[in-house]
Motif scaffolding. Structure first.
Motif, short mmCIF file in Angstrom:
data_model
loop_
_atom_site.label_atom_id
_atom_site.label_comp_id
_atom_site.label_asym_id
_atom_site.label_seq_id
_atom_site.Cartn_x
_atom_site.Cartn_y
_atom_site.Cartn_z
N LEU A 1 10.58 58.61 112.23
CA LEU A 1 9.21 58.22 112.58
C LEU A 1 8.21 58.95 111.69
O LEU A 1 8.36 60.14 111.42
N ASP B 1 3.51 55.38 111.92
CA ASP B 1 4.17 54.53 112.92
C ASP B 1 3.49 54.64 114.29
O ASP B 1 3.80 53.87 115.19
N PHE C 1 7.21 49.23 113.75
CA PHE C 1 8.33 50.15 113.61
C PHE C 1 9.59 49.34 113.37
O PHE C 1 9.92 48.45 114.13
#
Length: 189
Positions: A72, A76, A85
């Motif tokens: 991540l 995101d 995502f």
């Protein structure tokens, strides 16, 4: 059949067609109590990482795989939903809601731990990946399972993916339609 016809080979077709396919072993999901116990163990131990608390919060809330969590980036997260995502394993694009408690855990990690140890503070730097990979996420989880009163036995099948199974089981128990569960988890089948 072809080998039997051209060579002196035994015909095993009767045996092969009568044997049932082996059943897949169902891996255990965490119970709600186990999730809360592990989360509490991570949150209550100040000598351990805020990153672990944030990673477990994401896993328990969204059912993401460890590999997706450690990849991540700040871009995101828009603090209302996860935007565009893309799951690493399947390539499926997800848009997931971010609960306040999960956002707070991530923010706590970013503000109080990540920036202290990160030489790069750019928005494109991953949120969690600082010498932390998905194998390490599982190792950290086992550490907290041992610290808590979760019944942990090595080899019992409970690992990081148990968070994902917990999220799926919770949704199914709340009678969320299977198609929606699959969409939230990014399952293509």
């Amino acid at each position: 059949a072809y080998l039997v016809s051209i060579q002196n080979c035994c015909d095993f077709s009767a045996v092969l067609t009568t044997r049932p396919a082996p059943r897949k072993k169902l891996r255990p999901a965490f119970s709600s109590k186990e999730v809360h116990t592990v989360m509490d163990a991570a949150a209550k131990n100040p000598s351990l990482s805020l990153r672990d608390t944030a990673i477990f919060a994401v896993a328990a809330s969204l059912g993401l795989r460890a590999g997706d969590i450690v990849r991540l980036t700040l871009s995101d997260i828009d603090w209302i939903i996860m935007k565009s995502f893309v799951q690493n394993k399947t390539g499926v694009e997800l848009h997931l809601p971010l609960e306040a408690s999960v956002g707070n855990a991530i923010a706590n990690y970013i503000l109080h731990e990540r920036l202290k140890h990160s030489p790069q503070r750019s928005l494109c730097v991953p949120v969690f990946r600082l010498t932390y990979d998905f194998d390490a996420a599982g190792d950290r989880l086992r550490k907290y399972m041992k610290l808590s009163d979760v019944d942990y036995t090595p080899g019992d099948g409970k690992g990081f993916h148990s968070f994902r199974r917990y999220v799926a089981s919770s949704m199914i128990n709340q009678e969320v339609p299977i198609d929606i569960v699959k969409e939230i988890l990014g399952i293509r089948r």
